[in-house]
Design a protein around this motif. Structure first.
Motif, short mmCIF file in Angstrom:
data_model
loop_
_atom_site.label_atom_id
_atom_site.label_comp_id
_atom_site.label_asym_id
_atom_site.label_seq_id
_atom_site.Cartn_x
_atom_site.Cartn_y
_atom_site.Cartn_z
N VAL A 144 0.83 -1.21 0.00
CA VAL A 144 0.00 0.00 0.00
C VAL A 144 0.87 1.26 0.00
CG1 VAL A 144 -1.93 -1.10 1.20
CG2 VAL A 144 -0.15 0.04 2.54
N GLN A 145 0.26 2.33 -0.46
CA GLN A 145 0.91 3.63 -0.39
C GLN A 145 0.64 4.23 0.98
OE1 GLN A 145 2.75 5.00 -2.94
NE2 GLN A 145 3.32 6.67 -1.56
N ILE A 146 1.68 4.56 1.72
CA ILE A 146 1.51 5.12 3.06
C ILE A 146 1.01 6.56 2.94
CG2 ILE A 146 2.67 5.70 5.22
CD1 ILE A 146 4.64 3.37 4.52
N ASP A 147 -0.04 6.86 3.69
CA ASP A 147 -0.68 8.17 3.62
C ASP A 147 0.29 9.28 4.01
OD1 ASP A 147 -2.38 10.34 3.72
OD2 ASP A 147 -3.98 9.25 4.73
N GLY A 148 0.35 10.31 3.20
CA GLY A 148 1.22 11.44 3.51
C GLY A 148 0.68 12.35 4.59
N TYR A 149 -0.59 12.15 4.94
CA TYR A 149 -1.20 12.96 6.00
C TYR A 149 -0.93 12.29 7.35
CZ TYR A 149 -4.64 15.73 8.57
OH TYR A 149 -5.25 16.55 9.48
N GLY A 150 0.13 12.69 7.99
CA GLY A 150 0.55 12.06 9.24
C GLY A 150 1.95 11.50 9.08
N TRP A 199 1.40 6.55 15.02
CA TRP A 199 1.05 7.33 13.85
C TRP A 199 0.52 8.64 14.39
CZ3 TRP A 199 2.61 7.05 9.16
CH2 TRP A 199 2.02 7.85 8.18
N VAL A 200 1.11 9.72 13.97
CA VAL A 200 0.84 11.05 14.53
C VAL A 200 0.22 11.95 13.45
CG1 VAL A 200 1.84 13.09 15.64
CG2 VAL A 200 2.74 10.80 16.16
N VAL A 201 -0.93 12.54 13.77
CA VAL A 201 -1.62 13.46 12.87
C VAL A 201 -1.81 14.80 13.59
CG1 VAL A 201 -3.75 13.90 11.58
CG2 VAL A 201 -2.79 11.58 11.65
N ASP A 202 -1.35 15.86 12.98
CA ASP A 202 -1.45 17.21 13.57
C ASP A 202 -0.88 17.23 15.00
OD1 ASP A 202 -2.65 18.22 11.30
OD2 ASP A 202 -4.68 17.78 12.01
N GLY A 203 0.25 16.52 15.18
CA GLY A 203 0.93 16.50 16.46
C GLY A 203 0.29 15.59 17.51
N LYS A 204 -0.75 14.84 17.14
CA LYS A 204 -1.46 14.00 18.11
C LYS A 204 -1.35 12.51 17.74
CE LYS A 204 -6.01 13.61 20.32
NZ LYS A 204 -5.56 14.10 21.64
N PRO A 205 -0.89 11.65 18.67
CA PRO A 205 -0.85 10.21 18.40
C PRO A 205 -2.27 9.67 18.21
CG PRO A 205 0.53 10.75 20.29
CD PRO A 205 -0.30 11.97 19.99
N VAL A 206 -2.46 8.90 17.14
CA VAL A 206 -3.80 8.37 16.84
C VAL A 206 -3.81 6.85 16.71
CG1 VAL A 206 -4.62 10.50 15.77
CG2 VAL A 206 -3.42 8.79 14.37
N SER A 207 -2.65 6.22 16.65
CA SER A 207 -2.56 4.77 16.54
C SER A 207 -1.15 4.35 16.93
CB SER A 207 -2.87 4.32 15.11
OG SER A 207 -2.98 2.91 15.02
N MET A 208 -0.95 3.06 17.25
CA MET A 208 0.39 2.61 17.64
C MET A 208 0.64 1.19 17.15
SD MET A 208 0.29 1.71 21.73
CE MET A 208 -0.66 0.30 22.34
#
Length: 289
Positions: A144-150, A199-208
């Protein structure tokens, strides 16, 4: 199996890990990903002294044909081999009973484990309950292509309480309840080892996800968790894909992981990333009647 063949089998307990590795490693490496649990534990105990670990194998006419081990008080682990022998699993259960060996549970390939369970419950006044059907996955290329958002970032000391809290919730979701003490210890270990990533989005951890055991050619991923409020956004896919790619780029030939066979969501995520099923496992727990 020919009549009398069982008589040529011999159960041997190794005096130390180095002798054990010499005896069983070549056999286990034939199905390296499927044996990632035993092989990963052996890699760990090569440098960590523990007198409580039990190492054993089965010889037939002087040739090692099977392997098993336990890290008390956890379940006994039966190896996944090319030609599983149900008779050897039954003999192992009988041997454990005759020696008074404690068996809280057993896990490994389905046919072998069920042969062990059948023999054990004939001899011991216990009930056997299936704890989990598992699938073993292997990945050699991220699809898969890893999302660039995060972005994927390692957990730091300041994240300890968050990691601890997420590990407790992960344990509940995975049907492997975890005490606060154990979660605290695991959070410390993962952060100090530099093995756990967010996985960090907008400076916030959302998954591990965590890099767990290592084998000769592979690495195992575990503790994949996304809080409810962040689910269905592709965050678990991103963190597992990114961590898998990192491990492959570092020189591992493959990544492996276990899943609950009944969890369609996680199985779907891993297949999408490029993980393929290479084995199955079943976990039984025993309780006194």
């Amino acid at each position: 199996m020919k009549k009398g063949e069982v008589k040529s089998m011999k159960i041997v307990f190794s005096p130390n890990i180095h002798t054990y590795i010499e005896k069983v490693e070549a056999l286990l490496l034939k199905k390296e990903a499927s044996n990632n649990l035993i092989l990963g534990l052996l890699d760990y105990f090569k440098t960590t002294i523990s007198r409580d670990v039990h190492f054993g194998y089965i010889e037939e006419n002087g040739i090692v044909t099977d392997a098993f081990m336990q890290t008390p008080p956890n379940n006994w682990i039966l190896a996944d081999i090319d030609s599983p022998n149900q008779a050897s699993a039954s003999m192992l259960a009988a041997n454990f009973y005759n020696k008074g060996i404690k068996v809280p549970g057993v896990l490994g390939p389905v046919e072998k484990v069920e042969a062990f369970v059948e023999e054990w419950t004939k001899r011991k006044r216990v009930t056997a309950a299936i704890h989990m059907h598992q699938l073993v996955y292997e990945l050699r290329k991220v699809q898969v292509q890893i999302d660039g958002y995060g972005e994927m970032l390692p957990a730091a000391k300041a994240d300890h309480d968050l990691v601890k809290r997420w590990l407790i919730h992960f344990g509940k979701e995975a049907n492997e309840p975890m005490s606060e003490i154990k979660a605290d210890q695991m959070a410390t270990k993962y952060i100090e080892n530099g093995s756990l990533y967010f996985w960090v989005v907008d400076g916030k951890p959302v998954s591990m996800a965590n890099q767990s055991r290592k084998t000769k050619n592979g690495a195992t991923i575990n503790a994949v968790y996304t809080p409810d409020e962040f689910k269905r956004n592709g965050y678990a896919t991103n963190v597992v894909a990114a961590l898998s790619k990192k491990l492959l780029d570092e020189g591992f030939s493959f990544c492996s992981l276990y899943t609950d066979r009944e969890n369609k969501t996680s199985n779907g995520i891993y297949k999408k990333i490029g993980y393929e099923v290479v084995g199955s496992s079943i976990v039984y727990h025993f309780e006194n009647k």
